[in-house]
Design an enzyme around this catalytic site. Structure first.
Site, PDB file in Angstrom:
ATOM      1  N   GLU A  29      -7.795 135.783 -21.595  1.00  0.00           N
ATOM      2  CA  GLU A  29      -7.123 136.942 -22.221  1.00  0.00           C
ATOM      3  C   GLU A  29      -7.454 138.235 -21.490  1.00  0.00           C
ATOM      4  OE1 GLU A  29      -7.809 137.211 -26.420  1.00  0.00           O
ATOM      5  OE2 GLU A  29      -7.135 139.301 -26.506  1.00  0.00           O
ATOM      6  N   ASP A  33     -19.054 134.863 -35.387  1.00  0.00           N
ATOM      7  CA  ASP A  33     -18.329 135.174 -36.638  1.00  0.00           C
ATOM      8  C   ASP A  33     -18.775 134.175 -37.693  1.00  0.00           C
ATOM      9  OD1 ASP A  33     -16.768 136.949 -35.193  1.00  0.00           O
ATOM     10  OD2 ASP A  33     -15.107 135.535 -34.951  1.00  0.00           O
ATOM     11  N   HIS A  51     -15.168 133.283 -33.333  1.00  0.00           N
ATOM     12  CA  HIS A  51     -16.187 133.401 -32.288  1.00  0.00           C
ATOM     13  C   HIS A  51     -17.430 132.721 -32.845  1.00  0.00           C
ATOM     14  CE1 HIS A  51     -13.790 137.083 -31.646  1.00  0.00           C
ATOM     15  NE2 HIS A  51     -14.119 136.971 -30.374  1.00  0.00           N
ATOM     16  N   ASP A  92      -4.810 147.446 -32.568  1.00  0.00           N
ATOM     17  CA  ASP A  92      -4.749 146.156 -33.271  1.00  0.00           C
ATOM     18  C   ASP A  92      -4.003 146.242 -34.611  1.00  0.00           C
ATOM     19  OD1 ASP A  92      -6.009 144.624 -31.319  1.00  0.00           O
ATOM     20  OD2 ASP A  92      -8.007 144.952 -32.130  1.00  0.00           O
ATOM     21  N   ASP A 140      -7.309 151.162 -28.575  1.00  0.00           N
ATOM     22  CA  ASP A 140      -7.035 149.798 -29.036  1.00  0.00           C
ATOM     23  C   ASP A 140      -6.824 149.792 -30.560  1.00  0.00           C
ATOM     24  OD1 ASP A 140      -7.015 147.092 -29.414  1.00  0.00           O
ATOM     25  OD2 ASP A 140      -9.148 146.807 -29.038  1.00  0.00           O
TER      26      ASP A 140
HETATM   27  C1  GLT Z   1     -11.746 140.980 -29.937  1.00  0.00           C
HETATM   28  C2  GLT Z   1     -10.681 141.359 -28.960  1.00  0.00           C
HETATM   29  C3  GLT Z   1      -9.578 140.391 -28.927  1.00  0.00           C
HETATM   30  C4  GLT Z   1      -9.957 139.027 -28.456  1.00  0.00           C
HETATM   31  C5  GLT Z   1     -10.933 138.359 -29.321  1.00  0.00           C
HETATM   32  C6  GLT Z   1     -11.396 137.087 -28.651  1.00  0.00           C
HETATM   33  S1  GLT Z   1     -12.200 139.347 -29.839  1.00  0.00           S
HETATM   34  O1  GLT Z   1     -11.326 141.215 -31.235  1.00  0.00           O
HETATM   35  O2  GLT Z   1     -10.191 142.656 -29.304  1.00  0.00           O
HETATM   36  O3  GLT Z   1      -8.480 140.848 -28.208  1.00  0.00           O
HETATM   37  O4  GLT Z   1      -8.807 138.211 -28.529  1.00  0.00           O
HETATM   38  O5  GLT Z   1     -12.639 137.193 -28.085  1.00  0.00           O
HETATM   39 MN    MN Z   2      -6.949 139.230 -28.654  1.00  0.00          MN
HETATM   40 MN    MN Z   3      -7.030 143.633 -29.117  1.00  0.00          MN
END
Ligand code: GLT
Ligand code: MN
Ligand code: MN
Length: 391
Positions: free
Chosen positions: A185, A61, A58, A261, A259
């Site tokens: 996205e 970043d 980004h 991740d 969320d």
């Molecule tokens: C953020 C988000 C992601 C996106 C990124 C792109 S930033 O971490 O959770 O899913 O892909 O902006």
């Molecule tokens: Mn993402």
């Molecule tokens: Mn995510």
């Protein structure tokens, strides 16, 4: 040279983000557990993991939002050197339209015209920055585009405003000759209570309403459909069918939770397998970006294991997908299930007066059709055995 089947190489096109390997382990309840790293240090860490193709960012970043021009130049110089020393590319760039308080109620869909214009302005600058490093994919994730209460925003107007912004930026892309493809996205929620364009399919429909639909595709993320309890593989398949899979975010996520991740492959073995198989079977050529972060407990050394593990899991599942495709018993069952009928297929392929009449006149034996075997238990168990390594 790869040392084994599971060792990644740049040809695999695995990428990480400055924000993923550089994630300091902050969550809504706790402060960071790892020291912050500079962009160049993050690139070095990705280099240590080995085998990656590139690193994405980004705007902020790389360059802090309040950095002076001199500071920005120094950071860029260090970053460029680190890319060179680690032989990494920057295939994708994106804009941070969610951290700064100015975006507390959205960016492109904010109720305030000044915020909307600033969001477009910030994206234009960020597109310039990405182009400086050779990025050709531009991701748009509208994390703050949404509501907690629908008393606050007009949802139809929000769609129109989002379209206006994307149309403007497509024209800017053309005008400047950046050659970007945009990848939108979707996410159902977090950080907003409800985010507009909640799933990949929402964007697939939206894209067709744009001035330059050919310039815009999607960037589906494993965790995002999973958060909503949906089947990610089906969403990606629809994007592939629409020729809109421009980029993909791989990670993992327990269904219907916050969320998370997680590292790719860490939780949903079966879905991750079918996703990998889908990408292989359809010959997906784009980057596979690991949009995930190490557990909050991990130290810097364990972060490297997280990065290695993300790539290794994909390679393991890739080998399993090839095994599935070459397994005689599995392929035999697939042939039983997929029954061809050239006469009927020709009839239904295209509507003509003749095919209409022929189909209406056709005598179907419904009972015999329903009695045809579908050994799905057998097939699924073979898949399980294969995945568990006993086959
Ligand atoms: C953020 C988000 C992601 C996106 C990124 C792109 S930033 O971490 O959770 O899913 O892909 O902006
Ligand atoms: Mn993402
Ligand atoms: Mn995510």
């Amino acid at each position: 040279m790869p040392t084994d089947l599971y060792t990644p190489t740049p040809a695999d096109k695995f990428t990480f983000g400055l924000w993923t390997v550089g994630n300091p382990g902050r969550d809504p309840f706790g402060e960071p557990t790892r020291s912050p790293l500079t962009p160049a240090e993050i690139v070095d860490a990705i280099g240590v993991a080995g085998g990656a193709y590139g690193v994405n960012f980004h705007d902020n970043d790389l360059i802090p939002i309040d950095a002076s021009e001199a500071e920005a130049d120094a950071i860029k110089k260090d970053f460029r050197k680190a890319l060179r020393r680690n032989k990494l590319k920057v295939p994708m760039a994106t804009t941070n339209l969610f951290t700064d308080p100015v975006f507390k109620d959205g960016a492109f869909t904010s109720n305030d015209a000044e915020v909307r214009a600033y969001a477009i302005h910030k994206t234009m600058k960020s597109m310039q920055l990405g182009a400086e490093f050779g990025a050709k994919i531009y991701v748009m994730w509208g994390g703050r585009e949404g509501t907690e209460s629908d008393a606050t925003k007009d949802p139809v107007l929000a769609c129109k405003r989002f379209r206006e912004a994307v149309n403007f930026l497509c024209k800017y892309n053309k005008d400047q000759g950046f050659g970007y493809k945009f990848a939108l996205e979707a996410k159902p929620n977090e950080p907003r209570g409800h985010i507009y364009f909640a799933v990949t399919g929402s964007y697939l429909a939206f894209i067709e309403t744009l001035d330059h639909p050919e310039m815009v595709g999607v960037n589906p993320e494993f965790a995002h459909e999973n958060m909503a309890g949906l089947n990610f593989v089906h969403h990606v398949a629809q994007a592939i069918d629409a020729k809109k899979l421009f980029h993909i975010d791989l990670n993992d996520q327990v269904m219907c939770r916050y969320d998370q991740d997680f590292r790719f492959g860490s939780n949903s073995y079966k879905q991750s397998f079918f996703l990998t198989k889908l990408l292989i079977d359809t010959k997906y050529k784009g980057c596979k970006h690991f949009d995930s972060h190490a557990y909050r407990q991990s130290d810097a050394k364990d972060v490297i294991e997280f990065a290695k593990g993300s790539m290794r899991s994909y390679k393991v599942l890739e080998a399993k997908a090839h095994k599935f495709n070459n397994d005689k018993a599995i392929q035999k069952l697939l042939n039983v299930i997929n029954r061809e009928n050239s006469k009927l297929q020709t009839m239904t392929k295209k509507f003509t007066k003749k095919s209409m009449k022929d189909l209406l006149a056709y005598d179907f034996d419904r009972k015999a059709m329903a009695a045809k075997p579908l050994p799905y238990e057998e097939l699924d168990q073979l898949t399980f055995d294969l995945l568990m390594g006993v086959r």
